[in-house]
Write a protein that holds these residues in place. Sequence first.
Motif, PDB file in Angstrom:
ATOM      1  N   LEU A   1       0.830  -1.206   0.000  1.00 25.63           N
ATOM      2  CA  LEU A   1       0.000   0.000   0.000  1.00 25.63           C
ATOM      3  C   LEU A   1       0.865   1.256   0.000  1.00 25.63           C
TER       4      LEU A   1
ATOM      5  N   SER B   1       2.043   1.743  -3.539  1.00 19.87           N
ATOM      6  CA  SER B   1       0.896   2.101  -4.373  1.00 19.87           C
ATOM      7  C   SER B   1       0.438   3.512  -4.100  1.00 19.87           C
TER       8      SER B   1
ATOM      9  N   SER C   1      -8.857  -4.468 -11.100  1.00 24.53           N
ATOM     10  CA  SER C   1      -8.883  -5.482 -10.068  1.00 24.53           C
ATOM     11  C   SER C   1     -10.053  -6.424 -10.306  1.00 24.53           C
TER      12      SER C   1
ATOM     13  N   THR D   1     -11.374  -8.512  -8.286  1.00 25.77           N
ATOM     14  CA  THR D   1     -12.251  -8.631  -7.126  1.00 25.77           C
ATOM     15  C   THR D   1     -13.099  -7.387  -6.913  1.00 25.77           C
ATOM     16  N   LEU D   2     -12.477  -6.211  -6.971  1.00 30.76           N
ATOM     17  CA  LEU D   2     -13.166  -4.973  -6.630  1.00 30.76           C
ATOM     18  C   LEU D   2     -13.555  -4.147  -7.836  1.00 30.76           C
TER      19      LEU D   2
ATOM     20  N   GLU E   1      -6.144   0.199 -11.869  1.00 25.42           N
ATOM     21  CA  GLU E   1      -4.848   0.488 -11.294  1.00 25.42           C
ATOM     22  C   GLU E   1      -4.078   1.364 -12.280  1.00 25.42           C
TER      23      GLU E   1
ATOM     24  N   VAL F   1     -15.787   4.005  -8.210  1.00 18.58           N
ATOM     25  CA  VAL F   1     -16.029   3.343  -6.924  1.00 18.58           C
ATOM     26  C   VAL F   1     -17.482   3.524  -6.498  1.00 18.58           C
TER      27      VAL F   1
ATOM     28  N   PRO G   1     -16.769  -3.246   1.010  1.00 22.06           N
ATOM     29  CA  PRO G   1     -15.331  -3.332   0.726  1.00 22.06           C
ATOM     30  C   PRO G   1     -14.877  -2.552  -0.504  1.00 22.06           C
ATOM     31  N   VAL G   2     -15.778  -2.284  -1.450  1.00 22.71           N
ATOM     32  CA  VAL G   2     -15.415  -1.460  -2.608  1.00 22.71           C
ATOM     33  C   VAL G   2     -14.982  -0.075  -2.143  1.00 22.71           C
TER      34      VAL G   2
ATOM     35  N   THR H   1     -14.048   0.605   1.097  1.00 18.79           N
ATOM     36  CA  THR H   1     -12.937   0.436   2.032  1.00 18.79           C
ATOM     37  C   THR H   1     -11.606   0.418   1.296  1.00 18.79           C
ATOM     38  N   TYR H   2     -11.573  -0.189   0.122  1.00 14.21           N
ATOM     39  CA  TYR H   2     -10.359  -0.279  -0.696  1.00 14.21           C
ATOM     40  C   TYR H   2      -9.816   1.103  -1.035  1.00 14.21           C
ATOM     41  N   SER H   3     -10.702   2.081  -1.165  1.00 13.71           N
ATOM     42  CA  SER H   3     -10.280   3.420  -1.599  1.00 13.71           C
ATOM     43  C   SER H   3      -9.979   4.365  -0.444  1.00 13.71           C
TER      44      SER H   3
END
Length: 506
Positions: free
Chosen positions: A39, A42, A83, A85-86, A90, A103, A134-135, A137-139
């Motif tokens: 992270l 990134s 991604s 999953t989400l 990237e 998002v 979680p979509v 939360t990832y951001s």
Amino acid sequence: MPRTSFHGAMENNTDVEPPRTDAEDQVHPSPKGDIPGRLAVSSLVLHGHQPPQRGAEANRIRISAGPRTAQCHNQPSAVYGRSETLGIEESDRQQMKKMKATVRSEYIRRVKAIMRTELNGENKLKAINMVAVPVLTYSYGILTWSKTDIDALGRKTRKLLTCHGAHHPKAAQERLYLARAEGGRGLIDLLDLKQRVEQKLRMYFMEKPGRLYDAVKASENGSTSLRLTTAAQEVGEAETHLSKERLWKDKALHGVYPRLLVKDDTDVETSLSWLRAGLTAETEGFVCAIQDQVVKTRAYERTILGRDIDDRCRMCGQAAETIWHLTTSCPALAKKEYVERHNSVAKLLHWTILQENGLKTTNAWYDHQPEHVMENEQVKVYWDLQIITDREIPANRPDIVLVHKQARQVQLIDVSVPSDANVKDKEQEKVQKYHDLTLEVQKLWSMRKVTTVPVIVGATGIVTKAFRRHVNSVSQVKPELLVKTAVMGTTRIVRRSLGLIAESAV
């Protein structure tokens, strides 16, 4: 060649190979490596800051993304992929507006998809927490979300719940975000989650030693919501769990039900068991609306909405049509609807007693048609029969009489579904009401012991701490089933009274 420092090499873009540190080893970790380390890199890249580049690879960027590594030439706004999953792109440049829109759209899409499923109410909200949230939360910590942005997503979520009948628009919002064990619905508060995640990320970077983390902190410069360059921790605190609970209780209308829950004699766990009973989202939301007193009765329209209408009950035409009048006090509904609700609870208890004592009955309790007298060698069970005594006793017809022949004991069982506020008083009233009958039965039937067992369930599920003990003294039926049956009966009464369902559909 003169020795050049690590930071000098970064500034002059020279081909100096600095010694690798523990922190830098996390730039290209294994798939099971340190996630915060990935992270950190990134975060640098997403905000336009390039990590240290070496030699011939000065014009290339290499970013670890777990089990796969993405490479691209150093071109503006290059997109590496999405991604799986989400569904998040990237890139080597931060595209704030585009990414926030992506998002937001993905989050709303998932909530809509969940609400269209046939999951029950509890599982739908769990699915939102596990699949849609979680979509976002990832951001958190990467994209800059303002309080206005998150509040708008919260409103959109509640609107979608309302459109699918899972939440009344006037019901208590705080209740949605409390745990089900406390009377809430268990939905995650997006703003509270954002601030908790960002606070943990900030503390991670501030406490982690190493050149990589120092570079992240130095280059962040307030461009994210983490505020890593701030000397003191100034991250605002979200509305806490306790404040949500207090706000719900302090409201004049919404707060009546939670104030009943915190009484010393209330069995909170059993009273709230209907929230874990697998009800549909629509029924669950409607029960919450009844408890919050926001169902559109005539009294609500006149008092709360300010409409100039007659607030007398549409069923009896006597008292004001409040939600509690409809559920427990209307004389017009007492002749049929209240009796049906009462009999449903009593019939479930009677059916279980017969099954446990080896007496013939149906496979399902709701198909059960009680007979007035049933017996075998161990027990005799009376249903809704008047007990003949030597002297006149007004209260001589309990719902169920259970006679234990060998033990020579009798239990007078009486069921009631009063207003939630009157549950404790009703229990005491039943014991006093049948006191004379217990004495007469013990004398006339030559019994060793005769007791009164009050089975009292509030219209929307409130029970006392003595409720479980009373039920278990006569049967092994789960008290939660009795609570669910009473709550479902109340829901049918309100829907029928307000014309929300046809008579034939009840």
